[in-house]
Design an enzyme around this catalytic site. Structure first.
Site, PDB file in Angstrom:
ATOM      1  N   ASP A 539      -5.863   6.596   5.644  1.00  0.00           N
ATOM      2  CA  ASP A 539      -6.290   5.275   5.253  1.00  0.00           C
ATOM      3  C   ASP A 539      -5.532   5.104   3.758  1.00  0.00           C
ATOM      4  O   ASP A 539      -4.866   6.078   3.263  1.00  0.00           O
ATOM      5  CB  ASP A 539      -7.801   5.513   4.940  1.00  0.00           C
ATOM      6  N   GLU A 542      -1.153   2.193   1.603  1.00  0.00           N
ATOM      7  CA  GLU A 542      -0.203   1.023   1.369  1.00  0.00           C
ATOM      8  C   GLU A 542       0.687   1.556   0.229  1.00  0.00           C
ATOM      9  O   GLU A 542       1.955   0.847   0.166  1.00  0.00           O
ATOM     10  CB  GLU A 542      -1.015  -0.253   0.956  1.00  0.00           C
ATOM     11  N   ASP A 615     -10.134  -3.669   6.885  1.00  0.00           N
ATOM     12  CA  ASP A 615     -11.590  -3.951   6.459  1.00  0.00           C
ATOM     13  C   ASP A 615     -11.581  -5.452   6.748  1.00  0.00           C
ATOM     14  O   ASP A 615     -11.928  -6.133   6.001  1.00  0.00           O
ATOM     15  CB  ASP A 615     -11.628  -3.877   5.006  1.00  0.00           C
TER      16      ASP A 615
END
Ligand SMILES: *[C@@H]1O[C@H](CO)[C@@H](O)[C@H](O)[C@H]1NC(C)=O
Length: 978
Positions: A539, A542, A615
């Protein structure tokens, strides 16, 4: 995942403003210097109209042709900067793809040119059949089996066009928006705008024969009359130091006669991309590609979200072409239709070379093949990973995990994987168990694994900066962390508080990262408190940095090789999942297929695992757009994808949760997940009738696993996506171009229309062809029409509009079990859904599901065919035959099979697995006999209904053949006579 609460606390601690959405945390084009410059360029071009002309031209005397004609190199100049040299290179690959590269030559610095090296599987093979012919105004090469393709480079102004049968398909710089900002020194340029025109460059231009570019100050005319954020840029409270100055790249790419474009994921919008330019654009900003942790992202927006795949398909009823731009920096893309039936796009990137692949098509299928030859196919996943995944932030203790597992079993609800979010780790030091709540991690994992299940545990790329974290200590000592612009260890805030980020561009990281996952102690620190049943969730890659600009890393941070973060941002996350999947595969002696879920991704990420849409919110809008996002990432090559069932934020009411389970069960990746502040919502907690509905959906997913696994196998070989929108299946059907709320599952013949509306009792489904479609559950026959037809079908809460296209044979396993591993020896049911002409065909692929033995030919790949042998119109022959030998030389996950033996060890191991039922749907009349060819009569039942060949609608005729005692690995035939 992100937490509002956490951010609230963080903002108090750090004095960062509280985040609600979110849009204002992220730049619009007008807040991003190079995007503003790019859009200003197109605005000036538009205003100038006919008078506009690109200052870029190719010097014909510089052309050199290398490698037996296949590579063409030439010098390019901009009339505005005659002292600056650019080089253009074109290569035609053996499959017709044209690669166009342009870079500054002998510049002050080097532009980033490595994006393709991370994205491509290998250096593409150059065509050996190209001949360039230079003329006065252009140079061209025709190629292809019938020389139908042609690439044409025009000298002045410079354009590159791909033609098919003499017609332009893709045109670069046709609108004159090409601009590669060259490297310069600050002092040299700073006075430029104050100088009186004409300048040096302008004189050069006026001497030149093609000096149409003109008004008084041509540079200003082209570039604007001020240095707009060349050397420094401020957004909110962050300043980007931009030591290299301006280096952006602008290019218009037009698709004459292609009215629709798809792709460039990831955006929360329709599949057919709405416009961003023109009189009344749908979105006012261009589509942005800049991997970002967008908290509570909007359900309709061109904003970036977590991943970026710079791949675009341009489509019309008779042609599909595609492009892939291997650029890793922030990129904005305008989409417009100024000419009817054509599409213009304008690509603006912050840094990097031009490295563009033109894919000639001419069909969507060809584009997928061309693209997957470049970046690889979706890797064949472990079979269990296609089951149901139960996640929550967080299962708080090992006993919590055990209880959740027990509840699933008590309710007879199948599940394969239990997930642990960040709270398993002590102070968010990944790998290190929080022993207060997880005192016995290996016992817990074993308790899950003894029932044939797996666990997935999160490992993020930020490392807590503390001396009692051996992983951080080692990374810091070995110099494996991302650095600041002043070459010190970069520190930012994330879940673990003060954190540092592993620099996956550094080759020294690779083996070290893999060593961490070893379940035996092999180096200073290895994850011995783990087992082979543990897989990984990557996760926040980015990367997400809570106190960074746009919630990510400063662009002037430095990676290995001295490259700035701005140059590599969009591929950063892919390297993380690449190395993690290698680490999981290789962690013990016995190689097994890894499962790694990633949030950030780039072109090529399909080789490393699955993605999810991040999300999302527990709203109907997000449920609906999730389907479109998943379709669009499928177009971008990431077939293994899905969105969180239930929505990450919020407490969905039972109706919404049931619909969301239906959406999830019909997606390649099927996981339920929930935010820490939500109420518990595991399916066993629902009241009746909802609980029963969800149980049925879970069982449906498990019964369909053979279909999903076969679909993934197909994708891993051909590159065609698992989820196929209408334009991919029926490229000529204009009515299907905009459809993105229903889709086909690979070539299985299944058509799904997920219901994403509240209070729905029926649904409208588009049938694109003159064919019969059967309701999957009750075999009601619906009729399409040659020019398309919309039908209305029942869709009460317990119903999923799911259809079998006439002409398909689907294989299922109908015995409810607790997990996929307990189904491995279960018999199959074959559903033979006859077409209007009384035929059907389908495939079934099986292997051990966990190892790489399939790459050595250990698998079962069957083809089932139902047909009426010639002149014997009163017979239907349903045959099973081997597929493996039918296509020798085909590659699996890029590995070419040398030999295939139908009697391989895996096939032998399941020789006893039989077909327990064959259901033939749509027969004309009651059979007289049903038998195995060369064998005895079989037991069967028939109910008369609508026949496939009829024009009528209604419940179809059903022939149920009970236990034909045929093995799923053998050749056999069943003969139905009437
Ligand atoms: C990533 O994956 C490919 C295999 O697809 C491999 O060849 C490459 O070296 C990997 N490493 C990195 C750092 O990306």
């Amino acid at each position: 995942m992100r937490s509002l609460n956490y951010l609230g606390i963080l903002s108090l601690l750090l004095g960062v403003p509280t985040h609600s959405l979110k849009a204002h945390d992220f730049k619009t084009c007008s807040q991003s210097g190079f995007c503003r410059r790019g859009r200003a360029l197109s605005a000036r071009a538009k205003e100038a109209g006919e008078a506009w002309s690109s200052p870029y031209s190719l010097d014909p005397s510089s052309i050199s042709i290398a490698s037996n004609q296949a590579i063409f190199i030439a010098g390019v100049k901009s009339a505005l900067y005659p002292e600056i040299n650019f080089g253009l290179e074109l290569r035609v690959h053996d499959d017709g793809v044209v690669r166009v590269r342009m870079d500054e030559v002998r510049g002050l610095r080097k532009r980033y040119d490595e994006a393709a090296s991370w994205a491509l599987i290998s250096e593409p093979t150059i065509s050996s059949d190209i001949k360039w012919t230079a003329g006065k105004k252009d140079i061209r090469a025709a190629y292809g089996p019938k020389k139908e393709n042609e690439v044409v480079v025009t000298f002045a102004p410079l354009t590159v066009a791909l033609l098919r049968n003499g017609k332009e398909q893709v045109v670069l710089n046709g609108q004159g928006l090409l601009h590669m900002e060259h490297f310069r020194t600050k002092t040299q340029e700073v006075t430029h705008t104050e100088e009186a025109a004409p300048q040096e460059g302008a004189e050069a231009v006026s001497d030149d024969a093609q000096a149409v570019i003109t008004p008084t100050n041509p540079r200003a005319w082209f570039e604007g009359d001020k240095e707009d954020d060349y050397w420094e840029e401020t957004f909110s409270s962050w300043t980007d130091s931009k030591p290299k100055g301006p280096e952006s790249l602008s290019l218009d790419i037009n698709f004459p006669n292609h009215p629709v474009v798809y792709g460039i994921p990831q955006h929360a919008t329709r599949l057919a991309l709405p416009t961003t330019t023109g009189e009344s654009p749908f979105f006012s900003d261009p589509y942005r590609l800049y991997n970002a942790d967008v908290f509570e992202y909007l359900a309709s927006s061109p904003m970036s979200i977590y991943g970026s795949i710079p791949v675009l398909h341009a489509h019309s009823a008779d042609s599909t072409v595609g492009i892939f731009h291997a650029v890793a920096s922030e990129t904005w893309i305008d989409v417009g239709h100024s000419a009817e039936k054509s599409t213009e796009t304008h690509w603006i990137s912050e840094s990097g070379i031009l490295d563009l692949f033109l894919m000639p098509g001419p069909t969507p299928e060809d584009i997928f093949k061309q693209y997957s030859r470049l970046t690889g196919t979706t890797v064949l996943p472990a079979h269990w990973s296609l089951g149901y995944h139960q996640c929550r932030w967080n299962y708080v203790s090992s006993d919590d995990v055990r209880t959740v597992q027990k509840r699933f079993d008590e309710e007879d609800m199948p599940v394969d994987v239990f997930w642990l979010d960040i709270e398993y780790s002590e102070e968010h030091k990944y790998f290190i168990w929080d022993k207060k709540n997880f005192p016995d991690p290996v016992d817990m994992i074993n308790d899950v694994a003894t029932l044939g299940r797996k666990m997935v545990v999160i490992v993020d790329p930020h490392l807590k900066r503390t001396s009692d974290y051996p992983v951080y200590q080692a990374a810091s000592e070995k110099g494996l962390l991302v650095k600041t612009k002043s070459e010190t260890e970069y520190e930012g805030w994330c879940w673990s508080g003060s954190s540092a980020w592993v620099d996956f561009f550094n080759p020294n990281v690779w083996d070290w990262w893999k060593s961490l996952f070893k379940t035996q102690q092999i180096s200073t620190w290895s994850w011995t408190e783990s087992t082979n049943a543990v897989h990984i969730w990557n996760d926040m890659n980015e990367p997400s940095v809570f106190n960074g600009p746009e919630i990510t890393m400063p662009k002037d941070n430095i990676h290995h090789g001295g490259w700035e973060h701005r140059d590599v941002h969009n591929i950063n996350g892919m390297l993380f999942s690449n190395l993690t999947s290698q680490a999981v595969a290789e962690r013990s002696e016995e190689l097994t297929r890894p499962f790694v879920l990633t949030r950030a991704f780039y072109a090529g990420s399909q080789r490393f695992g699955a993605m999810w849409t991040g999300d999302n919110l527990g709203t109907w809008e997000h449920m609906a757009v999730g389907v479109k996002i998943v379709l669009s990432v499928n177009i971008g090559g990431m077939s293994f994808s899905g969105s969180d069932v239930g929505g990450f934020f919020g407490n969905p009411e039972p109706e919404m949760l049931v619909r969301w389970y239906q959406v999830g069960a019909m997606a390649p990746f099927f996981r339920a997940h929930a935010h820490i502040d939500t109420k518990r919502r595991e399916p066993f907690l629902l009241e009746q009738p909802y609980k029963g509905m969800v149980k049925d959906i879970l069982r449906l997913r498990y019964s369909m696993l053979p279909i999903w696994y076969t679909a993934f196998r197909e994708t891993s070989v051909t590159g065609l996506p698992v989820l196929r929108p209408h334009y991919v299946m029926f490229p000529k059907d204009k009515a299907g171009f905009d459809i993105d709320d229903q889709y086909y599952i690979a070539s299985s013949g299944l058509l799904v229309k997920p219901v994403t509306e509240k209070d729905a009792t029926e649904a409208k489904v588009y049938l694109p062809e003159d064919q019969v479609y059967y309701d999957y559950f009750n075999h009601h026959a619906y009729r399409g029409a040659a020019n398309g037809k919309e039908i209305t079908v029942p869709a009460a809460l317990h119903q999923i509009p799911l259809f079998i296209r006439g002409g398909s044979i689907v294989s299922t396993r109908e015995r409810p079990r607790r997990s996929s591993t307990s189904m491995k020896a279960d018999p199959f049911t074959l559903r033979v859904a006859l077409s209007r002409t009384g035929t059907a065909r389908g495939e079934l692929y099986l292997d051990d599901g966990e190892t790489y033995a399939h790459r050595a030919g250990h698998f079962v790949w069957r083809e089932f065919v139902a047909e009426t042998p010639k002149k014997k119109s009163r017979t239907l022959r349903i045959a099973s035959r081997d597929m493996g030998v039918a296509r020798p030389g085909e590659a699996v996950d890029g590995v070419v099979l040398k030999a295939f033996n139908p009697a391989n060890a895996y096939a032998q191991s399941i020789a006893d697995v039989r077909v327990e039922k064959v259901v033939v749907v749509g027969l004309n009349s009651k059979p007289k006999t049903v038998k195995v060819e060369g064998g005895a009569d079989l037991n069967w039942e028939f109910t008369l209904g609508v026949a496939a060949a009829d024009k009528k609608e209604g419940t179809a005729s059903i022939l149920t053949i009970k236990d034909p005692r045929v093995s799923v690995v053998k050749d056999w035939a069943i003969i139905v006579e009437w």
